[in-house]
Design a protein around this motif. Structure first.
Motif, mmCIF file in Angstrom:
data_model
loop_
_atom_site.group_PDB
_atom_site.id
_atom_site.type_symbol
_atom_site.label_atom_id
_atom_site.label_comp_id
_atom_site.label_asym_id
_atom_site.label_seq_id
_atom_site.Cartn_x
_atom_site.Cartn_y
_atom_site.Cartn_z
ATOM 1 N N ILE A 105 -2.661 41.702 47.087
ATOM 2 C CA ILE A 105 -2.057 42.906 46.650
ATOM 3 C C ILE A 105 -3.123 43.522 45.653
ATOM 4 C CG2 ILE A 105 -0.143 43.583 44.965
ATOM 5 C CD1 ILE A 105 1.390 41.114 45.382
ATOM 6 N N SER A 106 -3.189 44.611 46.401
ATOM 7 C CA SER A 106 -4.524 45.618 45.708
ATOM 8 C C SER A 106 -3.863 46.597 44.616
ATOM 9 C CB SER A 106 -5.134 46.394 46.828
ATOM 10 O OG SER A 106 -4.244 47.266 47.348
ATOM 11 N N ASN A 107 -2.679 46.935 44.616
ATOM 12 C CA ASN A 107 -2.190 47.574 43.536
ATOM 13 C C ASN A 107 -2.137 46.901 42.339
ATOM 14 O OD1 ASN A 107 0.153 49.025 41.905
ATOM 15 N ND2 ASN A 107 -0.418 50.435 43.399
ATOM 16 N N ILE A 108 -2.437 47.475 41.252
ATOM 17 C CA ILE A 108 -2.430 46.831 40.057
ATOM 18 C C ILE A 108 -1.071 46.522 39.610
ATOM 19 C CG2 ILE A 108 -3.445 46.750 37.533
ATOM 20 C CD1 ILE A 108 -5.720 48.412 38.335
ATOM 21 N N LYS A 188 10.840 44.863 38.989
ATOM 22 C CA LYS A 188 11.267 46.236 39.010
ATOM 23 C C LYS A 188 10.609 47.067 37.949
ATOM 24 C CE LYS A 188 16.412 45.286 40.015
ATOM 25 N NZ LYS A 188 17.596 45.500 39.275
ATOM 26 N N SER A 189 9.447 46.291 37.593
ATOM 27 C CA SER A 189 8.604 47.265 36.624
ATOM 28 C C SER A 189 7.721 48.243 37.495
ATOM 29 C CB SER A 189 7.432 46.014 35.899
ATOM 30 O OG SER A 189 8.368 45.146 35.332
ATOM 31 N N LEU A 190 7.304 49.506 36.670
ATOM 32 C CA LEU A 190 6.912 50.491 37.441
ATOM 33 C C LEU A 190 5.273 50.388 36.989
ATOM 34 C CD1 LEU A 190 9.545 53.318 36.902
ATOM 35 C CD2 LEU A 190 9.044 51.728 38.884
ATOM 36 N N SER A 191 5.058 49.577 36.118
ATOM 37 C CA SER A 191 3.468 49.772 35.556
ATOM 38 C C SER A 191 3.128 48.278 35.166
ATOM 39 C CB SER A 191 3.435 50.699 34.553
ATOM 40 O OG SER A 191 4.064 50.357 33.383
#
Length: 435
Positions: A105-108, A188-191
């Protein structure tokens, strides 16, 4: 012989027809390989037959022989080991924090919420799985041997065993509910920051739930310790049970004739539970149990110690050594002992029985006979009891060793007789199962 002729013969012999079941080969989880499982089929009998015959036939088809299940003791020694609640929580937190995000998973933000959700799920499972196993592996009290069932009720209190297990299962459900809820929020977290915050909230929530209601686990731990400490009884080994009023000398006799070392003090209810020892006589091993003393009162007024004694006599195959103290030292008058003796003797008349008058070194040569003027048979029997105890009783003294050799010989004869009874019942049970 043709098919029609065979059917006619079977009809005349009043045999009912069993259809050939369809056989399916399935994999068994409990054993390797395949096993045959007949399918459920409907069929009509060519003649009438009894319901018992039908049940027997169904038992054959299902490979379930109609065998009587024989209850046994020993469930307390098989109880699972229970960890203290603080240790369960500490271990679970350490394992959960070692969980990392799924690789690739590359997206932090995605990586952080994946890690948070996985850690909360891991914590939930590390807490819930032991609780589930405890509830599953502690036996249902209704399935225990009647003796162990009585011990559970009398030592833990009526219903406490089930209540604690119910509390443990309720804690498990709350842990699972909270874990799933907060793991879902993390997913469901966005950040990255939001995922970290929700992870922290979830860990705190699970820790609070477990700390607040983890007492149920510690209660279960104490129950396991208490039940494991109960004496182990072998139903196939003859057992001698010492019975009598409090402080009549039962514990002293146990110390003399067995390996048991109960506490011996000069006050009532020295024996606070069932104490087990062993006797080695004639190259044979026997069991001996010391029980709490009985007072003169109805069963409804008896305390749990007295009920333990009655549970042993009711549910275990024992020979009874009833101990009498006519010296007046025990605190229970000979009259009250006589009443207790008559009640127990009548209730357990089917047991092998031996009466012993203890502390005979303290008895006067001419004791006072408290008998009324009339010649009522019960009063005369009471007077005789005050002088010599029951008919055929052995007089013994631990202090000067009077009568101890005779006592050991009689005890050996009793236990041999008890062994014969056990073997006879075992043969009857085997014959019943075979039929």
């Amino acid at each position: 012989m043709g098919v029609m002729s065979m059917r006619i013969c079977l009809s005349h012999l009043q045999l009912w027809q069993i259809p050939r079941p369809k056989i399916h080969l399935r994999k068994s989880r409990s054993s390797p390989g395949l096993y045959a499982s007949p399918s459920i089929t409907e069929y009509r009998s060519s003649c009438f037959c009894s319901q018992q015959a039908q049940a027997a036939a169904r038992g054959v088809l299902q490979n379930k022989p109609m065998v009587k299940e024989i209850e046994s003791v020993g469930a307390f020694q098989k109880l699972p080991m229970v960890m203290p609640s603080v240790d369960i929580l500490s271990s679970a937190l350490k394992k959960a924090k070692r969980v990392s995000a799924t690789k690739g998973i590359s997206n932090i933000a995605k990586r952080e919420r994946n890690k948070a959700a996985k850690q909360l799920d891991a914590l939930m499972k590390e807490l819930a799985v032991p609780l589930r196993d405890y509830v599953a592996n502690f036996p249902n009290r209704k399935c225990l041997h009647p003796y162990e069932r009585s011990l559970t009720e009398l030592t833990l209190g009526d219903g406490n065993y089930e209540k604690v297990l119910k509390n443990v299962d309720a804690l498990r459900k709350k842990v699972v509910s909270a874990g799933k809820e907060h793991a879902s929020l993390c997913a469901k977290s966005l950040s990255k920051r939001e995922a970290e915050e929700r992870l922290s909230e979830g860990l705190q929530r699970l820790e609070e739930v477990f700390n607040r209601e983890g007492k149920a686990v510690d209660d279960l731990l104490n129950i396991a310790k208490t039940l494991r400490a109960m004496p182990v009884v072998d139903l196939e080994t003859p057992t001698l049970c010492l019975v009598g009023a409090p402080n009549v000398g039962k514990s002293s006799l146990v110390r003399v004739i067995s390996t048991g070392k109960p506490e011996v003090c000069n006050y009532p209810f020295t024996t606070r539970g069932i104490l087990m020892g062993h006797i080695n006589l004639g190259y044979q091993n026997f069991q001996i149990t010391d029980t709490p003393g009985l007072l003169q009162r109805c069963d409804e007024d008896r305390n749990n110690l007295e009920k333990l004694t009655l549970a042993v006599l009711t549910h275990l195959p024992t020979a009874i050594l009833f101990v009498h103290d006519l010296s007046g030292e025990c605190g229970t008058s000979p009259s009250d002992q006589f009443t207790i003796y008559k009640e127990i003797k009548e209730r357990f008349s089917d047991h092998i029985w031996l009466d012993v008058v203890s502390k005979c070194d303290l008895l006067q040569t001419s004791p006072v006979a408290y008998v009324t003027e009339d010649e009522d048979s019960e009063h005369l029997e009471m007077a005789s009891y005050r002088k010599m105890g029951p008919d055929g009783a052995i007089r013994v003294s631990v202090m000067n060793e009077e009568g101890l050799n005779e006592l050991k010989d009689r005890v050996y004869q009793m236990l041999v007789g008890q062994m014969d009874r056990i073997k006879s019942r075992s043969n009857e049970d085997n014959a019943e199962v075979a039929t």
